[in-house]
Motif scaffolding. Sequence first.
Motif, PDB file in Angstrom:
ATOM      1  N   SER A   1       0.766  -1.298  -0.004  1.00 33.02           N
ATOM      2  CA  SER A   1      -0.049  -0.014   0.201  1.00 33.02           C
ATOM      3  C   SER A   1       0.689   1.312  -0.124  1.00 33.02           C
ATOM      4  N   LYS A   2       2.307   1.361   0.204  1.00 38.82           N
ATOM      5  CA  LYS A   2       2.806   2.269   0.079  1.00 38.82           C
ATOM      6  C   LYS A   2       3.385   2.688  -1.349  1.00 38.82           C
ATOM      7  N   LEU A   3       2.427   3.902  -1.711  1.00 38.82           N
ATOM      8  CA  LEU A   3       2.449   4.333  -3.008  1.00 38.82           C
ATOM      9  C   LEU A   3       2.483   5.863  -3.065  1.00 38.82           C
ATOM     10  N   PHE A   4       3.020   6.479  -3.958  1.00 30.82           N
ATOM     11  CA  PHE A   4       3.095   7.820  -4.082  1.00 30.82           C
ATOM     12  C   PHE A   4       2.909   8.441  -5.171  1.00 30.82           C
TER      13      PHE A   4
ATOM     14  N   SER B   1      -3.216  13.899  -3.471  1.00 33.56           N
ATOM     15  CA  SER B   1      -2.688  14.033  -2.083  1.00 33.56           C
ATOM     16  C   SER B   1      -3.871  13.576  -1.129  1.00 33.56           C
TER      17      SER B   1
ATOM     18  N   TYR C   1      -2.593   9.649  -1.733  1.00 32.79           N
ATOM     19  CA  TYR C   1      -0.984   9.364  -1.964  1.00 32.79           C
ATOM     20  C   TYR C   1      -0.319  10.349  -1.250  1.00 32.79           C
TER      21      TYR C   1
ATOM     22  N   PHE D   1       8.490   3.556  -0.904  1.00 33.97           N
ATOM     23  CA  PHE D   1       7.330   3.955  -1.800  1.00 33.97           C
ATOM     24  C   PHE D   1       7.535   3.447  -3.304  1.00 33.97           C
TER      25      PHE D   1
ATOM     26  N   ALA E   1       2.895   5.554  -8.122  1.00 33.15           N
ATOM     27  CA  ALA E   1       1.301   5.267  -8.650  1.00 33.15           C
ATOM     28  C   ALA E   1       1.011   5.954  -9.494  1.00 33.15           C
TER      29      ALA E   1
ATOM     30  N   SER F   1       0.089  -1.801  -7.499  1.00 33.94           N
ATOM     31  CA  SER F   1      -0.872  -0.533  -7.432  1.00 33.94           C
ATOM     32  C   SER F   1      -2.317  -1.004  -7.751  1.00 33.94           C
TER      33      SER F   1
END
Lengths: 246, 246, 246, 246
Positions: D3-6, D25, D28, D81, D84, D136
Amino acid sequence: MSSKLFAVIAGAGTGTGRAAALRFSKAYPVVLMARKPGSYQDTVSEINQAGGKAVGISADVTDTQSMGHAFDAIKKELPDFKLAAAVYNVASGYMIKPFLELKPEDLDSSLSGSARGLFNFAQKTIPLLLDAVPESEHSPTLLITGATASLRGSAKFGALAAGMFARRGLAQSLAREFHPQGVHIAHSIIDGLIDVPRTKAYATNDGVEDGKLKPEAIAESYWYLHTQPRSAFTQELDLRPYVERF
Amino acid sequence: MSSKLFAVIAGAGTGTGRAAALRFSKAYPVVLMARKPGSYQDTVSEINQAGGKAVGISADVTDTQSMGHAFDAIKKELPDFKLAAAVYNVASGYMIKPFLELKPEDLDSSLSGSARGLFNFAQKTIPLLLDAVPESEHSPTLLITGATASLRGSAKFGALAAGMFARRGLAQSLAREFHPQGVHIAHSIIDGLIDVPRTKAYATNDGVEDGKLKPEAIAESYWYLHTQPRSAFTQELDLRPYVERF
Amino acid sequence: MSSKLFAVIAGAGTGTGRAAALRFSKAYPVVLMARKPGSYQDTVSEINQAGGKAVGISADVTDTQSMGHAFDAIKKELPDFKLAAAVYNVASGYMIKPFLELKPEDLDSSLSGSARGLFNFAQKTIPLLLDAVPESEHSPTLLITGATASLRGSAKFGALAAGMFARRGLAQSLAREFHPQGVHIAHSIIDGLIDVPRTKAYATNDGVEDGKLKPEAIAESYWYLHTQPRSAFTQELDLRPYVERF
Amino acid sequence: MSSKLFAVIAGAGTGTGRAAALRFSKAYPVVLMARKPGSYQDTVSEINQAGGKAVGISADVTDTQSMGHAFDAIKKELPDFKLAAAVYNVASGYMIKPFLELKPEDLDSSLSGSARGLFNFAQKTIPLLLDAVPESEHSPTLLITGATASLRGSAKFGALAAGMFARRGLAQSLAREFHPQGVHIAHSIIDGLIDVPRTKAYATNDGVEDGKLKPEAIAESYWYLHTQPRSAFTQELDLRPYVERF
């Protein structure tokens, strides 16, 4: 003197450039421009020996200084001549590569040859073409060579497409600005392989003899575009072999 | 006999059709087709008196039976001739109307003249053009007249755009099917007013004398397209006056 | 009452039409229109059983009288409702055939479903959409389904392309006329096979599981288009599976 | 951790870039990239104060070294991260000038911001997007801002059109190469003035209040594009105010 007109071809090496030089030399003295003399010398000789007039000039269209020198030299060679037709036929490197393997230099090289070169060439030739409007039998014309990649960004053709799209955008803009002033700007989408020594090994679709574009046929279309009266200018046309998939 | 070739023009009334008939009559006997004899009689006489050969035939391209009779009549008139060129220049009614004021008949009339007529004409001419491939000096050609509305559905031009878009879609499909068989299919985007009596009252952009398309210039481009060798066919080009905004 | 809004879907059978009905039923009562009750009955039941409101109406969009009856019936069923969204999703027959084997009826059938049907549907729905402008939270929207053949006349797709090009030309014209009046007209190019029972047997590119367009994804894009504020309307977008060649 | 997406936004100053940062934001952590801190500081603070996570990074997308440093810094800031979504929203200078008054630097500046910057940004982000494909929820997405000049070379817009055409050609090529690998590449034609302080003085068509594109509406469309399932990717859409002429 109203009848003193000439044509200039940038990218006058083999193929389309050479054929355009030969075609336009039937009507005008022609200036062949290329980076290296080896690219134009034979054609210059051929034209002069056949009774036409041709001048070769070494220049790099992507370099404004080199272009300055080239057009100074043209002025000296053909002092009283006005410019009837200019052909921009500089190739920008046919590169097929996965995007992540491309280098920034690959993109720059494509943008330089495709867009910056046209920009420099147009800045030098358009004032001369405008100056010839009152005296040229045919509307003074800037003819620009496009390609499949002018309309379509295919996978792995990113650098080439960026350059050729840019060239087309600039060509359109020039047409919209200068058509009303009497200078004709035409862009030809060459959609297929050109029949030159370099493409000898490539197979044609359906394996036919005449499955590649003959440079002479492209040059003939450039001549036709040049002769269009200003009541009916073509801004863009496509040219492709009859067996080409599209 | 290999040299016995003819051309047929549908929509041979005034303007582009008449000019195409005159241009092609320099090389071939021409058949002028229109719904009413009044549309072609003068041009037929003009061509015959000038030493050319022209035949007028009344036919409705939107009616398959009428087209059957027309091509039977052509066969009788020119029994040993093969078809070198066919021009589809039928107008589909220039209609500018708010969409909610259009009648279904307005749409049908546009679709009929623009698409159904081309369909019928192509079904009759393409077999004849295919038959002429081995003998025609120039690739047998179907030339199709398009318009601004072929590319752009402007407000209040819905009926016209529907028809002209349809015509262009069909033209593209024919090109992709028949180019590899040696029959050339070209579509011309006529982007501007044509200089005919009917448009006399319309102002040109910038008020210039030559701000409308001369029918003769359009016809000359049709002739050029017809003469393209099959190594370099144009499928589409635009034609517009130099002062036209686009 | 400002909140009484409904949606109507023409071509509400399987695939995109059914999915759009389901999607829009989350927000509005929906009217499902198709020629035969068998095409919409199951979806109508499904929506009503799930607590939504759906009405099925048999109508032929290519027949103005049938459309008149249909919209009279809608007015009776939903007397105080205004029209928030109309979806035109009528298929026009997927026909691949050499041009010379096509019948005039093949072309007519394509033009009818693709263009005449949209024309009739738009003449009925646009006045209702205009009437809803002041009260609809989202701009009233006419959503039109396009296809690959809307942009490209492929060989042997002549009849289909004629119809789909015509549909697109009409859609553009409607957008240019009605956007300034607050009615949103969007055209979606569905470029690939839709994942419905009928296409089960067709292979996907690269043989992947999700290589066909899910109707639900198309419907979601229609809903997104409907919710666009009028400061940023989309007139056209494409939708294609990630593995689709284009 | 899946789940660590940016998300990263290049050209995150005012307008579309800022709105995209705010929109993404919500889902993410976002990295805002601009040449000068003054362009992103306020938005970074706004997001962080609202409970989101934002990081500002000064970088010049046209400089590969600067991009190298920027992505090293991102890796340090967000070590675990995956990427995404990446938004390329760098403006390339809105320049309207007669062609003969343009300097080569004007063209270079346009090509740099429009094409070279995207090239560099894509070379840095696509490997990261590919890496995020398995994890993702939404297909990793590269979103690219286009303009009217991406499709049309207007008179006196030559430099801008060259750059924006190039950007579009590159975007298409990336889509064709990376869609099959699961990375979504979308290009948005922003066809109209954006409603930002800089355009306050410009009149809207018909003088309406909402006649300019709201950056929030553009950002919402970017978010929608990001959420499209890969069975139905949009490669290109247009966005324009309802009163815009086109």
